[in-house]
Design a protein around this motif. Structure first.
Motif, short mmCIF file in Angstrom:
data_model
loop_
_atom_site.label_atom_id
_atom_site.label_comp_id
_atom_site.label_asym_id
_atom_site.label_seq_id
_atom_site.Cartn_x
_atom_site.Cartn_y
_atom_site.Cartn_z
N ALA A 151 5.97 -61.58 76.16
CA ALA A 151 4.94 -60.57 76.46
C ALA A 151 4.25 -60.08 75.20
O ALA A 151 3.11 -59.63 75.26
CB ALA A 151 5.55 -59.41 77.23
N PHE A 152 4.92 -60.17 74.04
CA PHE A 152 4.32 -59.70 72.80
C PHE A 152 3.21 -60.65 72.33
O PHE A 152 2.07 -60.24 72.12
CB PHE A 152 5.39 -59.58 71.71
CG PHE A 152 4.84 -59.25 70.35
CD1 PHE A 152 4.39 -57.96 70.06
CD2 PHE A 152 4.77 -60.21 69.36
CE1 PHE A 152 3.87 -57.66 68.81
CE2 PHE A 152 4.26 -59.92 68.12
CZ PHE A 152 3.80 -58.64 67.83
N SER A 153 3.53 -61.93 72.17
CA SER A 153 2.55 -62.89 71.65
C SER A 153 1.77 -63.59 72.76
O SER A 153 0.77 -64.26 72.48
CB SER A 153 3.26 -63.94 70.81
OG SER A 153 4.14 -64.70 71.62
N ARG A 154 2.24 -63.49 73.99
CA ARG A 154 1.65 -64.17 75.15
C ARG A 154 1.70 -65.69 75.01
O ARG A 154 0.91 -66.39 75.64
CB ARG A 154 0.21 -63.70 75.41
CG ARG A 154 0.14 -62.25 75.75
CD ARG A 154 -1.25 -61.84 76.10
NE ARG A 154 -1.27 -60.43 76.45
CZ ARG A 154 -2.36 -59.77 76.69
NH1 ARG A 154 -3.54 -60.36 76.62
NH2 ARG A 154 -2.30 -58.51 76.99
N ARG A 155 2.59 -66.17 74.20
CA ARG A 155 2.77 -67.62 74.04
C ARG A 155 3.92 -68.10 74.90
O ARG A 155 4.87 -67.35 75.16
CB ARG A 155 3.06 -67.96 72.58
CG ARG A 155 1.86 -67.74 71.71
CD ARG A 155 2.04 -68.36 70.38
NE ARG A 155 0.83 -68.14 69.59
CZ ARG A 155 0.71 -68.47 68.34
NH1 ARG A 155 1.72 -69.03 67.71
NH2 ARG A 155 -0.41 -68.25 67.71
N VAL A 156 3.84 -69.35 75.32
CA VAL A 156 4.91 -69.93 76.13
C VAL A 156 6.12 -70.17 75.24
O VAL A 156 6.03 -70.83 74.20
CB VAL A 156 4.45 -71.25 76.80
CG1 VAL A 156 5.60 -71.92 77.51
CG2 VAL A 156 3.30 -70.98 77.75
N VAL A 157 7.24 -69.62 75.64
CA VAL A 157 8.49 -69.77 74.90
C VAL A 157 9.18 -71.07 75.31
O VAL A 157 9.69 -71.80 74.48
CB VAL A 157 9.42 -68.55 75.16
CG1 VAL A 157 10.76 -68.73 74.49
CG2 VAL A 157 8.74 -67.28 74.72
N ALA A 158 9.17 -71.35 76.61
CA ALA A 158 9.79 -72.58 77.13
C ALA A 158 9.17 -72.90 78.49
O ALA A 158 8.69 -72.01 79.19
CB ALA A 158 11.30 -72.40 77.27
N TRP A 159 9.20 -74.19 78.83
CA TRP A 159 8.73 -74.61 80.14
C TRP A 159 9.52 -75.83 80.58
O TRP A 159 10.08 -76.56 79.75
CB TRP A 159 7.23 -74.91 80.14
CG TRP A 159 6.81 -76.00 79.20
CD1 TRP A 159 6.48 -75.88 77.89
CD2 TRP A 159 6.70 -77.40 79.51
NE1 TRP A 159 6.17 -77.11 77.36
CE2 TRP A 159 6.29 -78.06 78.33
CE3 TRP A 159 6.91 -78.15 80.66
CZ2 TRP A 159 6.10 -79.44 78.29
CZ3 TRP A 159 6.70 -79.52 80.60
CH2 TRP A 159 6.30 -80.14 79.42
N GLU A 160 9.57 -76.04 81.88
CA GLU A 160 10.32 -77.16 82.45
C GLU A 160 9.68 -77.52 83.79
O GLU A 160 9.14 -76.67 84.48
CB GLU A 160 11.79 -76.75 82.63
CG GLU A 160 12.70 -77.84 83.13
CD GLU A 160 12.89 -78.97 82.14
OE1 GLU A 160 13.21 -80.08 82.58
OE2 GLU A 160 12.72 -78.76 80.94
N THR A 161 9.76 -78.80 84.16
CA THR A 161 9.23 -79.25 85.45
C THR A 161 10.34 -79.90 86.26
O THR A 161 11.33 -80.38 85.70
CB THR A 161 8.08 -80.27 85.27
OG1 THR A 161 8.58 -81.41 84.58
CG2 THR A 161 6.91 -79.66 84.54
N SER A 162 10.15 -79.91 87.58
CA SER A 162 11.13 -80.53 88.47
C SER A 162 10.45 -80.83 89.80
O SER A 162 9.40 -80.26 90.12
CB SER A 162 12.31 -79.57 88.69
OG SER A 162 13.19 -80.09 89.66
N ALA A 163 11.07 -81.71 90.56
CA ALA A 163 10.57 -82.01 91.90
C ALA A 163 10.95 -80.91 92.89
O ALA A 163 10.43 -80.84 93.99
CB ALA A 163 11.11 -83.35 92.38
#
Length: 187
Positions: A151-163
């Motif tokens: 919330a501070f930098s508004r940057r994505v910290v981590a992401w993941e995809t799945s079915a």
């Protein structure tokens, strides 16, 4: 040509001669009214098959799927022709998402407390993370994307995809975020 039907006393041949229309054209037109051409007969046959495939699907299949089923069954027909015939008889597919929600909350479940009171402003990094789970439609089916943002930098910290869009996907994303940022406990 209805003029000839109304004025039978004039005779067909003299009127056609006066209008410079070959008599064969007139008689072919009259025969076509009684006997449909090969294309019209084939359209009627295909419409029956299309109705059957549509009914077998429970009224869900649209023209792409109906065309695929007909092709798989060995019927040679163009995609546009299937679209046209379905449109003419008023058949349409149904989107599985129309009117439905993917998230079904248990009405008896206790709601989680709002720990930040809807205030997403922070002065330092790694103090508050927010997450989102989104479904992306692809040709191979739904793809779920889980993302965590600082919330501070508004940057994505981590992401993941799945079915599958389940708790395991969100927890895996959280594990990646914790490993990448290494936040200090209690700060």
């Amino acid at each position: 040509m209805t003029f000839l039907d109304e004025r039978g006393d004039l005779g067909v041949e003299p009127v056609l001669r006066e209008l410079c229309i070959p008599s064969s054209t007139y008689y072919r037109w009259r025969r076509a009214e009684r006997e449909p051409c090969e294309r019209q007969r084939r359209d009627a046959e295909l419409t029956g098959q299309i109705r059957q495939v549509h009914a077998d699907s429970g009224g869900i299949y649209g023209s792409p799927r109906v065309h695929a089923v007909l092709t798989r069954e060995g019927t040679r027909v163009g995609r546009k022709r299937v679209e046209r015939l379905m449109r003419q008889v008023g058949l349409a597919g149904i989107s599985p998402r129309r009117g439905k929600s993917f998230t079904c909350r248990d009405p008896d479940a206790e709601l989680a407390p709002d720990l930040v009171q809807r205030d997403f402003t922070v002065d330092v990094p790694n103090r508050l993370w927010v997450t989102d789970l989104t479904m992306i439609t692809t040709l191979e089916g739904p793809l779920w994307l889980s993302a965590i943002r600082d919330a501070f930098s508004r940057r994505v910290v981590a992401w993941e995809t799945s079915a599958r869009g389940d708790a395991d996907l969100v927890l895996t994303t959280l594990e990646y975020a914790l490993a990448s940022r290494e936040p200090i406990a209690g700060e």
